[in-house]
Design an enzyme around this catalytic site. Structure first.
Site, short mmCIF file in Angstrom:
data_model
loop_
_atom_site.label_atom_id
_atom_site.label_comp_id
_atom_site.label_asym_id
_atom_site.label_seq_id
_atom_site.Cartn_x
_atom_site.Cartn_y
_atom_site.Cartn_z
N HIS A 110 -0.27 2.75 0.32
CA HIS A 110 0.25 2.72 -1.18
C HIS A 110 1.54 3.42 -1.69
CE1 HIS A 110 0.09 0.33 -4.38
NE2 HIS A 110 0.40 1.05 -5.31
N GLU A 111 0.96 4.86 -1.67
CA GLU A 111 0.88 5.95 -2.38
C GLU A 111 1.85 6.19 -1.19
OE1 GLU A 111 0.19 6.54 -5.15
OE2 GLU A 111 -1.45 5.24 -4.74
N HIS A 136 5.38 4.89 -2.17
CA HIS A 136 5.76 5.73 -3.35
C HIS A 136 6.79 6.79 -3.22
CE1 HIS A 136 4.09 3.01 -6.98
NE2 HIS A 136 2.47 2.96 -6.69
#
Lengths: 177, 172
Positions: A150-151, A154
């Site tokens: 997820h990071e 980003h």
């Protein structure tokens, strides 16, 4: 296993940016892990994450900075198996990924929606550590693996909305922390 | 801005979504929430549109969609607040087994008796296999173990399998 966290200056709590802010959709720039501004932002990300209830990770674009840098800490999360504690990582990438499984994710930058997203349940992540510049490899699984993906997304300008599993895989967020 | 619910039902063909949303766009309407699916080739769409235009004008603009008689179009006002109280805990109810009448009504009757609210539902019939997947919000304080037992008892009577699990989203 000792802490993977380098020595960091005191961090400042920063406001979190919400979609549709453009900074969330652009690919982040590679950073110099020895740049004092990068080290400071790493500390700020960790400080901001720690005051945000339920937040297990925060990437630079989420505080308005288009850099490939994030903090992460899934310690104590019920779905975590392998846990490496608090980590800040720059220019990270997923090197290996396997055991794909679907899970429902929410994001501080998309506060009112959740989405069903397929993520690898096992990953090898590599990046560089702000402050030391050393290369760090993290092999992990389950919830920590999901959080890394997820990071890293980003940092590439991708939200979970870019990866939802289907037209009926976006949901109104029903429970608030 | 007032909200209108537009439903479009009927025989599927390419271009329905583009046509309906095109008419609404030309009226200056803004699509808020929408969902569309096909059920055995039957087109079903529900749109919530924010617009200042009166219902009659929206109905008139959409009249060409229904002109050939294969689609029904309806426009209704959406009340200002349709909030259903405190949000419940989302759970996924999955039921599958041999097809027979009454599976959905029996199983979701059990959920309704504890005040659970269905927020999404899909059923599929494939040969003799019947599959139900429902998202249900359970009120705070629901005894989920007791509910799971009641669902199993209902499932045993129908000779189907059932599972109920929390689908809490993880904040990342």
């Amino acid at each position: 296993m000792g802490s993977l966290l380098p020595e960091l200056p005191p961090g400042n709590v920063l406001p979190v940016v919400r979609a549709p802010a453009h900074v969330l959709s652009g690919a982040g720039a590679d950073v110099d892990p020895l740049d004092p501004a990068v080290v400071q932002l790493a500390a700020d990300l960790l400080a901001t994450q720690r005051v945000s209830p339920g937040c297990v990770g925060l990437a630079a674009p989420q505080v308005g900075v288009g850099w490939r840098l994030f903090s992460l800490d899934v310690t104590g999360h019920p779905k975590a198996r392998t846990v490496h504690g608090a980590v800040v990582l720059a220019n990270a990438e997923v090197v290996e990924a396997s055991r794909w499984e679907k899970g429902r994710e929410g994001c501080m930058s998309v506060p009112d929606l959740t989405g069903d997203v397929r993520r690898a349940g096992r990953v090898l992540v590599a990046g560089v550590v702000p402050g030391t510049g050393e290369r760090l490899e993290v092999r992990t699984d389950a919830f920590e693996a999901r959080a890394y993906q997820h990071e890293i997304d980003h940092c590439a300008g991708l939200l979970f909305l870019d990866r939802v599993a289907g037209a009926h895989a976006i949901h109104q967020r029903k429970t608030y922390l | 801005m007032p909200l209108l619910a537009v439903t479009v039902l009927g025989a599927d063909r390419p271009g329905i979504v583009a046509e309906v949303t095109g008419h609404l766009s030309r009226l200056g309407g803004n699509l808020e929430d929408s969902t569309m699916t096909l059920l055995r080739g039957h087109f079903a769409m529900l749109l919530v549109v924010a617009t200042d235009r009166p219902i009659g004008e929206v109905e008139q603009a959409l009249a060409p969609v229904a002109a050939d008689g294969t689609l029904d179009v309806a426009v209704r006002p959406v009340p200002e607040s349709t909030a259903t109280g405190a949000p419940g805990a989302p759970h996924l109810l999955s039921v599958h087994g041999g097809d027979r009448p009454g599976i959905v009504s029996s199983m979701l009757g059990v959920v309704a008796r504890v005040g659970g609210n269905v927020t999404d539902l899909t059923t599929r019939l494939s040969g003799d296999l019947y599959v139900v997947v429902a998202e249900v919000d359970l009120p705070a304080g629901t005894d989920t173990d007791a509910l799971a037992s009641a669902l199993r008892a209902a499932a045993d009577e129908l000779d189907v399998d059932v599972s109920l699990r929390a689908v809490d989203a993880d904040l990342l």
